[in-house]
Design an enzyme around this catalytic site. Structure first.
Site, mmCIF file in Angstrom:
data_model
loop_
_atom_site.group_PDB
_atom_site.id
_atom_site.type_symbol
_atom_site.label_atom_id
_atom_site.label_comp_id
_atom_site.label_asym_id
_atom_site.label_seq_id
_atom_site.Cartn_x
_atom_site.Cartn_y
_atom_site.Cartn_z
ATOM 1 N N GLU A 189 0.576 -1.172 0.034
ATOM 2 C CA GLU A 189 -0.042 0.039 0.072
ATOM 3 C C GLU A 189 0.946 1.260 0.040
ATOM 4 O O GLU A 189 0.256 2.340 0.517
ATOM 5 C CB GLU A 189 -1.052 0.005 1.158
ATOM 6 C CG GLU A 189 -1.826 -1.037 1.170
ATOM 7 C CD GLU A 189 -3.039 -0.901 2.325
ATOM 8 O OE1 GLU A 189 -2.737 -0.340 3.367
ATOM 9 O OE2 GLU A 189 -4.210 -1.518 2.014
ATOM 10 N N GLU A 258 -6.687 -7.603 -0.860
ATOM 11 C CA GLU A 258 -7.129 -7.439 0.475
ATOM 12 C C GLU A 258 -8.883 -7.137 0.180
ATOM 13 O O GLU A 258 -9.116 -6.024 -0.283
ATOM 14 C CB GLU A 258 -6.494 -6.398 1.325
ATOM 15 C CG GLU A 258 -5.205 -6.739 1.815
ATOM 16 C CD GLU A 258 -4.640 -5.705 2.916
ATOM 17 O OE1 GLU A 258 -5.211 -4.727 3.159
ATOM 18 O OE2 GLU A 258 -3.545 -5.922 3.080
#
Length: 891
Positions: A189, A258
């Site tokens: 991320e 995710e």
């Protein structure tokens, strides 16, 4: 490497390329992993893959096989995990790959179950894990700046990533070696914070990609939330919904690393829950719109044992509302509904991977279909029975948040509930709708309110307010000194940053100085009605203020200002500040600069001669608590001077308590109920259970009814308002003995240890509700597909499936009604229509068995109890271990 889909064959779900567990040392035949724009390609076969997130340190090794098996049974093809740098390299150059950090053992268990492995090395993890997975020693390297084009950081990162890749290669765990690893991740991320680093961030991400590829792992690498991921790295999506995501290249597949099936929780906050209808909707939409790989974050969340919880203020439980709960029990109906979804998707897999893209059909203002079909005769396609050999699969979606829609698709009419997707593996028959749950519900019970019995002192009989006597455990206690207690303390001028002193060896750091108060100051306060105050520009996470050994105030927050009234005696006063961390920051840019403790100026205001800046005073520092460093929590420890604790003793701050307890036989998970305590830490047989805190959540914000319809966020469908965020703490069975288990509690704020209890966490109550309008058994369809059996969906009836967990049997049926039953699980009642044979028929089919299935048909129940009405079967049952058939006792 990119391979054209037109040059390869297609395999069905049945065509796995792994060996049996009996040949476990080889696990798989060696195979290559590549990809094209449509999917990962496993051993030449494009695949639609379901991945289950399990973080190995958040469970014990003894739990791993069961967690992996339950993930597989739930439809997972892949197990995913982060790698936790600070757990594997707690000191620079000193590695730990043992116990809960035995990554090799975990990977081999995944392989032994015939599953693939997705290893997210990072090495930044976030994951609500302490310091985001970074070792604290990293921040002490001169000149280091994390996660940017910084040579000291890149050197350490490359060394650790190389270490992990080399271990995996040495253990022959990559796919091309016959191992389970099909996918790796570098960074995590980073796109969220890349702008904070300017050009250094862009250069760093290019370097990270090149470094990863240079290691020769031989499988694809991904970067999540990284729109500028280099060409040879697949950029992926992390979010609640990823059906609109597109990678940064038409040559890369659409992957979802995710899927947040719940959310994390902080102390003093409500508990989040994501409805499974919405979760299934998000997954179905993802595959409907071209997705090929989806990972649940988390499929099992687990526990932040010890001091591994991140910050700010992450709780010890990492249950995450996952399909498998913190204790390893199935969370139903979430697990079961997703299992059905995965079965439906697997029936669609041949068409999904055969078609280059979907055909879009608008069915209404907020209704649409995506059709996957290969129009040519599928000579090159390995097909088998079940009526789904047309190589045409369709998804019908109703994205209206309020209204049910009736649509026409290929000449047939379909009813779509709001915010739902229907799956048609053969473009004709609906086998699953995301909003229609047929899976059972398991009700978690807390049983056996066990007393804690000390082997040091006899238990005492107590009388409660109702006059009923009960046995209470005996406890011994030792007091933690509120002062500088060790020769390791030191004195310097000025305020030092918390982590620079503690190195995260403890949550606690003492700051102590002396304040002189003159008689004229006392007189000035009295004559002018002035109250002196202590002000601090900023603190995190907790600051406790003591004057002359007495606690006068507490502040909790993330870099919040402290304004504390103080009272001094004439002459010299001891001012002691206790700084506490509750998990180090796990997310954000420049983590190396985000420490703890005190920032800015410390002042005393209201003195006769004006404010006093005491930041520049000489301060004495002490790391940790005496009981920590003398290991009061360990077995056979004689360092503490324990004394008997009287049941009528007043709650005391910074106090150690000790007792012993027994546990019953069986496999039910064990929890400590600590709702009678304040804040502190707990150990069982020397194992650190974690931090506890009975901080209460806000009274408002919880919904009585959770509406699955519409986009989810973590404030939707919350529970537990006005109650402590966490009161139950998982104690793994493998850490326990049958008797004389040592429990040690460090209590910071005052609590009643006599009210602590040990409870069994079980799923002994199960219930289900299935109507004639539900779809046929997906498991039968999948079994037919695997065996090549010819079966017609039109000839199949809906079925109810009931199953007890972990070796238990159905010991009794507490409710059964076929007709128009009313209510919901644990609150069923008969409606106007009821088949009298319901209870005896269900009892005969299910009682004494670990699982059973019942066809939803009037003929099964001796005839139609009410013609012209859609009938439903509702059942509630109890489960128990075979040795205690019929026994159950909830508290």
């Amino acid at each position: 490497m990119v391979t054209s889909i037109s040059t390869i064959g297609i395999a069905l779900f049945a065509c796995f390329c792994f060996l049996t567990v009996a040949e476990a040392q080889q696990y798989f035949k060696p195979f290559n992993v590549t990809y094209d724009h449509r999917s990962l390609i496993i051993d030449g076969n494009p695949r639609i893959l379901i991945s289950a997130g399990i973080h190995y340190p958040r469970a014990t090794p003894e739990m791993w096989p069961d967690l992996i098996e339950k993930s597989k049974e739930g439809g997972a093809d892949v197990i995913e995990t982060y790698v936790f740098w600070n757990g594997h390299e707690p000191a620079r150059g000193q590695y730990n790959f043992e116990g809960r950090y035995d990554l090799v053992k975990f990977a081999k268990l995944v392989a032994s179950k015939g599953l693939y492995f997705f290893l997210r090395i990072g090495p930044y993890a976030c994951a609500e894990w302490n310091f985001g997975g970074f070792p604290v020693w990293l921040r002490d390297i001169p000149g280091i700046v994390f996660r940017t084009d910084n040579e000291p950081f890149k050197a350490e990162m490359q060394q650790f990533v190389s270490k992990v890749v080399n271990i995996m290669r040495d253990e022959k765990l990559f796919s091309w070696q016959g191992g389970p690893i099909i996918l790796l991740q570098i960074e995590n991320e980073y796109g969220n914070i890349e702008g904070s680093y300017g050009k250094g961030g862009k250069d760093y991400i290019k370097w990270a990609a090149q470094m990863a590829l240079s290691l020769g792992a031989g499988v694809p690498w991904v970067m999540c939330r990284q729109t500028d991921a280099p060409y040879d790295i697949i950029d992926t999506c992390n979010a609640y919904y990823c059906d609109g995501f597109k990678p940064n290249s038409p040559h890369k597949p659409i992957m979802w690393t995710e899927n947040w099936d719940g959310w994390y929780t902080q102390w003093g906050e409500r508990l989040p829950h994501r409805p499974v209808e919405d979760l299934a909707f998000a997954v179905a939409r993802f595959f409907q719109r071209g997705g090929s790989f989806q990972n649940y974050y988390m499929f099992f969340g687990g526990t932040n044992f010890g001091r591994t919880a991140g910050g700010p203020l992450q709780i010890t439980s990492y249950d995450y509302d996952a399909p498998i709960d913190e204790y390893g029990l199935l969370s139903e109906p979430k697990w079961g509904h997703l299992k059905d979804l995965h079965a439906a998707l697997k029936l669609c897999e041949p068409a999904l991977v055969a078609a280059d893209s979907a055909t879009y059909i608008k069915l209404g203002p907020k209704q649409e279909a995506h059709v996957y079909q290969l129009d040519v005769h599928p000579k090159r396609v390995n097909m088998s029975g079940s009526g789904f050999s047309s190589l045409c699969s369709a998804f019908l979606a109703n994205i209206d948040e309020k209204k049910t829609a009736t649509v026409t698709f290929q000449g047939q009419t379909y009813t779509l509930p709001p915010w739902s997707v229907s799956i048609l593996p053969d473009c004709r028959n609906t086998v699953f709708n995301t909003a229609k749950i047929g899976a059972q519900t398991s009700v978690k019970l807390l049983e056996f309110d066990l007393p804690l019995v000390s082997s040091l002192f006899p238990s005492q009989k107590l009388i409660n307010q109702e006059g009923v006597s009960h046995s209470s455990s005996s406890w011994v206690t030792a007091k933690e000194p509120i002062r500088i207690w060790s020769n390791s303390s030191f004195t310097v001028q000025g305020i030092l940053e918390h982590l620079n002193v503690t190195k995260d060896q403890s949550d606690y750091l003492w700051y102590s100085t002396r304040i002189y108060v003159s008689d004229s100051d006392i007189l000035f306060w009295k004559e002018n009605d002035v109250t002196p105050e202590l002000t601090i520009d900023g603190i995190r996470d907790i600051l406790r203020v003591f004057i002359n050994g007495q606690l006068i105030g507490n502040t909790v927050g993330h870099w919040v200002k402290v304004v504390q009234t103080v009272q001094f005696a004439p002459g010299y006063n001891n001012l002691t500040l206790l700084s506490q961390t509750v998990g180090l920051q796990n997310y954000g840019a420049f983590l190396e600069k985000d420490g703890g403790g005190i920032r800015g100026t410390i002042k005393l205001t209201g003195f006769e001669n004006g404010d006093i800046d005491i930041s520049k005073y000489f301060w004495t520092y002490q790391v940790g608590l005496q009981g920590e460093f003398l290991e009061f929590y360990s077995e056979d420890n004689d360092n503490a001077e324990w004394i008997a604790l009287s049941p009528d003793a007043l709650p005391s701050i910074f106090t150690w308590y000790k007792t012993y307890f027994d546990v019953p036989d069986g496999t039910d998970p064990i929890a400590l109920d600590l709702q009678s305590m304040g804040k502190g830490q707990a150990w069982v047989n020397g194992n650190h259970i974690g931090r506890y805190w009975t901080r209460v959540s806000p009274k408002d914000g919880c919904e009585q009814f959770c509406d699955y319809r519409g986009a989810y966020d973590s404030d939707k469908c919350t529970t537990n308002c006005g109650k402590p965020t966490q009161i139950l703490y998982h104690v793994p069975r493998s850490w326990l003995r049958a008797s004389n288990n040592l429990l040690v509690i460090l209590e910071e704020t005052g609590g009643n240890p006599f009210a602590i209890s040990v409870k069994l966490h079980s799923a002994r109550a199960i219930c289900a509700q299935v109507s004639e309008s539900h779809y046929p058994s997906l498991q039968k369809l999948v079994n037919a597909d695997l065996t090549g059996q010819e079966i017609s969906v039109d000839d199949m009836m809906p079925e109810m499936h009931l199953r007890c967990q972990d070796g238990q049997i159905i010991s009794s049926i507490t409710f059964a009604s076929f007709g128009t039953p009313e209510g919901s699980c644990q609150n069923f009642s008969q409606g106007k229509c009821h088949a009298p044979s319901s209870m005896p028929m269900v009892s005969k089919a299910c009682q004494g068995k670990s699982s059973c299935s019942i066809e939803i048909s009037s003929s099964v129940f001796g005839g139609d109890p009410c013609e012209g009405v859609v009938k439903t079967l509702a059942v509630e049952a109890r489960c128990s271990s075979p040795s205690s058939d019929g026994y159950s006792s909830s508290v």
